[in-house]
Write an enzyme that holds these catalytic residues in place. Structure first.
Site, PDB file in Angstrom:
ATOM      1  N   GLY A  98     -33.037 -21.910 -28.600  1.00  0.00           N
ATOM      2  CA  GLY A  98     -32.699 -20.686 -27.880  1.00  0.00           C
ATOM      3  C   GLY A  98     -31.216 -20.415 -27.989  1.00  0.00           C
ATOM      4  O   GLY A  98     -30.568 -20.767 -28.988  1.00  0.00           O
ATOM      5  N   ALA A  99     -30.644 -19.837 -26.938  1.00  0.00           N
ATOM      6  CA  ALA A  99     -29.233 -19.449 -26.966  1.00  0.00           C
ATOM      7  C   ALA A  99     -28.320 -20.651 -27.185  1.00  0.00           C
ATOM      8  O   ALA A  99     -27.437 -20.632 -28.047  1.00  0.00           O
ATOM      9  CB  ALA A  99     -28.875 -18.736 -25.669  1.00  0.00           C
ATOM     10  N   ALA A 100     -28.542 -21.723 -26.408  1.00  0.00           N
ATOM     11  CA  ALA A 100     -27.678 -22.905 -26.532  1.00  0.00           C
ATOM     12  C   ALA A 100     -27.869 -23.582 -27.878  1.00  0.00           C
ATOM     13  O   ALA A 100     -26.899 -23.939 -28.553  1.00  0.00           O
ATOM     14  CB  ALA A 100     -27.970 -23.874 -25.392  1.00  0.00           C
ATOM     15  N   ASN A 122     -20.683 -28.026 -18.990  1.00  0.00           N
ATOM     16  CA  ASN A 122     -19.898 -26.861 -19.392  1.00  0.00           C
ATOM     17  C   ASN A 122     -18.607 -26.691 -18.597  1.00  0.00           C
ATOM     18  O   ASN A 122     -17.694 -26.001 -19.057  1.00  0.00           O
ATOM     19  CB  ASN A 122     -20.731 -25.590 -19.238  1.00  0.00           C
ATOM     20  CG  ASN A 122     -21.810 -25.472 -20.284  1.00  0.00           C
ATOM     21  OD1 ASN A 122     -22.235 -26.474 -20.859  1.00  0.00           O
ATOM     22  ND2 ASN A 122     -22.279 -24.271 -20.535  1.00  0.00           N
ATOM     23  N   GLU A 164     -23.566 -14.894 -18.080  1.00  0.00           N
ATOM     24  CA  GLU A 164     -24.182 -16.114 -17.542  1.00  0.00           C
ATOM     25  C   GLU A 164     -25.671 -15.894 -17.281  1.00  0.00           C
ATOM     26  O   GLU A 164     -26.075 -14.883 -16.687  1.00  0.00           O
ATOM     27  CB  GLU A 164     -23.491 -16.482 -16.215  1.00  0.00           C
ATOM     28  CG  GLU A 164     -23.848 -17.845 -15.689  1.00  0.00           C
ATOM     29  CD  GLU A 164     -23.147 -18.973 -16.436  1.00  0.00           C
ATOM     30  OE1 GLU A 164     -23.621 -20.114 -16.361  1.00  0.00           O
ATOM     31  OE2 GLU A 164     -22.115 -18.690 -17.078  1.00  0.00           O
ATOM     32  N   ASP A 165     -26.480 -16.848 -17.736  1.00  0.00           N
ATOM     33  CA  ASP A 165     -27.904 -16.880 -17.401  1.00  0.00           C
ATOM     34  C   ASP A 165     -28.616 -15.576 -17.745  1.00  0.00           C
ATOM     35  O   ASP A 165     -29.401 -15.040 -16.948  1.00  0.00           O
ATOM     36  CB  ASP A 165     -28.092 -17.230 -15.921  1.00  0.00           C
ATOM     37  CG  ASP A 165     -27.658 -18.654 -15.610  1.00  0.00           C
ATOM     38  OD1 ASP A 165     -27.481 -19.437 -16.553  1.00  0.00           O
ATOM     39  OD2 ASP A 165     -27.484 -18.982 -14.423  1.00  0.00           O
ATOM     40  N   ASN A 176     -32.033 -30.203 -18.060  1.00  0.00           N
ATOM     41  CA  ASN A 176     -31.779 -30.445 -16.639  1.00  0.00           C
ATOM     42  C   ASN A 176     -32.863 -29.791 -15.798  1.00  0.00           C
ATOM     43  O   ASN A 176     -33.304 -28.691 -16.113  1.00  0.00           O
ATOM     44  CB  ASN A 176     -30.417 -29.849 -16.239  1.00  0.00           C
ATOM     45  CG  ASN A 176     -29.396 -30.901 -15.885  1.00  0.00           C
ATOM     46  OD1 ASN A 176     -29.756 -31.948 -15.365  1.00  0.00           O
ATOM     47  ND2 ASN A 176     -28.132 -30.625 -16.137  1.00  0.00           N
ATOM     48  N   TYR A 198       0.852  -1.185   0.000  1.00  0.00           N
ATOM     49  CA  TYR A 198       0.000   0.000   0.000  1.00  0.00           C
ATOM     50  C   TYR A 198       0.891   1.240   0.000  1.00  0.00           C
ATOM     51  O   TYR A 198       1.971   1.229  -0.588  1.00  0.00           O
ATOM     52  CB  TYR A 198      -0.971  -0.052   1.187  1.00  0.00           C
ATOM     53  CG  TYR A 198      -2.159   0.859   1.051  1.00  0.00           C
ATOM     54  CD1 TYR A 198      -2.923   0.875  -0.122  1.00  0.00           C
ATOM     55  CD2 TYR A 198      -2.512   1.716   2.077  1.00  0.00           C
ATOM     56  CE1 TYR A 198      -3.995   1.720  -0.259  1.00  0.00           C
ATOM     57  CE2 TYR A 198      -3.601   2.572   1.953  1.00  0.00           C
ATOM     58  CZ  TYR A 198      -4.338   2.569   0.772  1.00  0.00           C
ATOM     59  OH  TYR A 198      -5.403   3.408   0.644  1.00  0.00           O
ATOM     60  N   LYS A 253     -20.116 -20.890 -10.047  1.00  0.00           N
ATOM     61  CA  LYS A 253     -19.312 -20.744 -11.259  1.00  0.00           C
ATOM     62  C   LYS A 253     -17.908 -20.266 -10.897  1.00  0.00           C
ATOM     63  O   LYS A 253     -16.909 -20.738 -11.440  1.00  0.00           O
ATOM     64  CB  LYS A 253     -19.982 -19.716 -12.171  1.00  0.00           C
ATOM     65  CG  LYS A 253     -19.575 -19.812 -13.616  1.00  0.00           C
ATOM     66  CD  LYS A 253     -20.403 -20.869 -14.305  1.00  0.00           C
ATOM     67  CE  LYS A 253     -20.142 -20.891 -15.788  1.00  0.00           C
ATOM     68  NZ  LYS A 253     -21.069 -21.792 -16.476  1.00  0.00           N
ATOM     69  N   ASP A 295     -23.648 -19.989 -21.641  1.00  0.00           N
ATOM     70  CA  ASP A 295     -24.849 -20.739 -21.984  1.00  0.00           C
ATOM     71  C   ASP A 295     -24.914 -21.027 -23.483  1.00  0.00           C
ATOM     72  O   ASP A 295     -25.489 -22.027 -23.898  1.00  0.00           O
ATOM     73  CB  ASP A 295     -26.102 -19.963 -21.551  1.00  0.00           C
ATOM     74  CG  ASP A 295     -26.092 -19.676 -20.069  1.00  0.00           C
ATOM     75  OD1 ASP A 295     -26.015 -20.632 -19.292  1.00  0.00           O
ATOM     76  OD2 ASP A 295     -26.141 -18.494 -19.688  1.00  0.00           O
TER      77      ASP A 295
END
Length: 462
Positions: A270-272, A393, A210-211, A363, A113, A168, A236
């Protein structure tokens, strides 16, 4: 019926008569309810009574209640406490900050510092690129969410999404040696999310989205990739695509088919699903048909589609097939599911081509029962840890970011994703490969190294 799972481990604190028969009856009774007993430990002995800790895996909260009721009904048994091991693992959160340079004396303080830190600040001001070397930016990723598409729970908000983001971060650290931190945003506005990510970017070496619900996740990722000088990765989408391609590479080796020749049915667009289709096509797939709630996507009918689904409709389904998911199974070589549970009966798979491959990855409930699917398919994989061939993943993102941070690559191209997928697939040798082992397990220490190595080789060749 679902099997008992570590997700529903119950920890029971019991008072029982001090006899071998009484303790044995605990196990017998628990087993009779369908629970899987993991341990029975005597915590305390007090004359005529024992205090016993019993842990057991149950199917769900209802099953846990049945187990508690059955034990409570035993003569002389008092249930003192019922604990949920999963909730206990989250108390206080799952991550913490640790100092890499502990301060023991004034000399340390002067370096870490003030006043010494000012010299380092000035060096970064004069040479901004040195921030990667002299700050946590070298090894830190922001895990960013707005909580709109969390697991199978949907839009539950940023606070409720935090346990996933923390998890995660744990996986990043354990499997890739990457320091990650949750950034849960109390906004659903794509422009605000983009602005916040750009504002915090100086502190991070990468961003893992994420999500975040589709279709806005596509636009957020595209904008951030264009406007930031650090890698941006939507797990995802691309993490799922990487591990799916890795599993398919090895599954095709099992059945002796080429990706260029097979007919692929994709349940979930969708996204996946979109990312999977694009990566498989980049790897040579020529016949993919995507199925949403209204049936097959086709260029013949794109009215009302967002631009991302429209792209998928116009660039897949070369035979212009129509109809339902079940219709599409006729003659198909591969079924990939990233949709919802119990869409199909195992008998529906009879219509597929010989030596079919089924990836039922919804899932917690797969699109089709994985065990029964084995009667009709040569290779079956799921997204669950309690069946063989888990497409997870965690096999991709820790090693991928390890490689990105080590090399300084900022552009996550399709070819880089392919390199990561082939890296995962290569972990399993020809001698190891089998219908129940097409993809390595989450705890295989070879995986992260293989993915990071693939990224480094890609950087060297670029």
């Amino acid at each position: 019926m679902a099997q008992p799972s570590p997700s529903y481990t119950v920890a029971l604190h019991l008072e029982v008569p001090a006899s071998q028969k009484a303790v044995a009856s605990l196990v017998d009774t628990a087993t009779a309810t369908g629970a899987v007993v993991n341990g029975v430990d005597v915590a305390e002995a007090d004359g005529d009574h024992l205090i016993v800790d019993l842990t057991a895996d149950t199917r769900d909260s209802v099953h846990r209640g049945e187990l508690v009721a059955a034990l409570r009904a035993l003569d002389g048994v008092v249930v003192r406490n019922v604990g949920d091991s999963t909730f206990m693992a989250h108390v206080g959160g799952k991550i913490e900050i640790a100092a890499r340079y502990p301060i023991h004396n004034r000399r340390d303080l002067a370096r870490v510092y003030t006043p010494g830190v000012a010299r380092v600040c000035k060096a970064i001001h004069d040479h901004p690129e040195r921030a990667r070397l002299l700050t946590i930016k070298k090894n830190t990723v922001a895990v960013v969410t707005d909580g709109t598409a969390v697991l199978g729970l949907g839009d539950i908000g940023p606070a409720a999404a935090m346990p996933v983001m923390e998890g995660k971060a744990v996986l990043f650290k354990q499997f890739g040696g990457v320091d990650a931190w949750p950034v849960a945003l109390d906004t659903k506005d794509p422009e605000e999310i983009i602005a916040i990510c750009k504002a915090i970017a100086p502190a991070y070496g990468g961003i893992n989205l994420e999500d975040i619900a589709a279709p806005k996740c596509f636009d957020i990722e595209a904008r951030l990739r264009e406007e930031l000088d650090i890698p941006v990765f939507h797990d995802d989408q691309h993490g799922t695509a990487i591990v799916t391609l890795a599993a398919l590479i090895n599954a095709l080796r099992i059945v002796g088919k080429r990706i260029e020749d097979v007919r692929i049915v994709l349940s979930g667009v969708g996204a996946a699903g979109s990312a999977i289709a694009k990566l498989l096509m980049a790897h040579g797939a020529t016949d993919i048909v995507g199925y949403g709630r209204t049936g097959a996507l086709s260029a013949e009918d794109t009215e009302g589609m967002n631009e991302h689904r429209k792209w998928l409709a116009e660039n897949t389904n070369p035979r212009r097939v129509t109809g339902t998911l079940k219709d599409g199974l006729v003659g198909a070589d591969v079924l990939i599911g990233v949709s919802s549970g119990n869409l199909l009966q195992p008998e529906d798979l009879k219509a597929m081509a010989p030596n079919a491959i089924v990836f039922a990855m919804a899932n917690p409930v797969p699109e089709v029962d994985p065990i029964a699917a084995g009667d009709y398919a040569a290779v079956v994989a799921t997204g669950r840890s309690d069946f063989p061939n888990q497409i997870n993943n965690v096999l991709a993102f820790p090693g991928l970011f390890r490689g990105l941070l080590d090399t300084g690559i900022t552009n996550i191209s399709t070819e880089l994703l392919r390199a990561a997928a082939t890296g995962i697939a290569s972990v399993i040798s020809e001698e190891e490969l089998s219908p129940v082992y097409i993809i390595p397990g989450a705890f295989d220490t070879r995986v992260s190294k293989a993915v990071a190595g693939a990224v480094r080789r890609f950087a060297d060749d670029a």
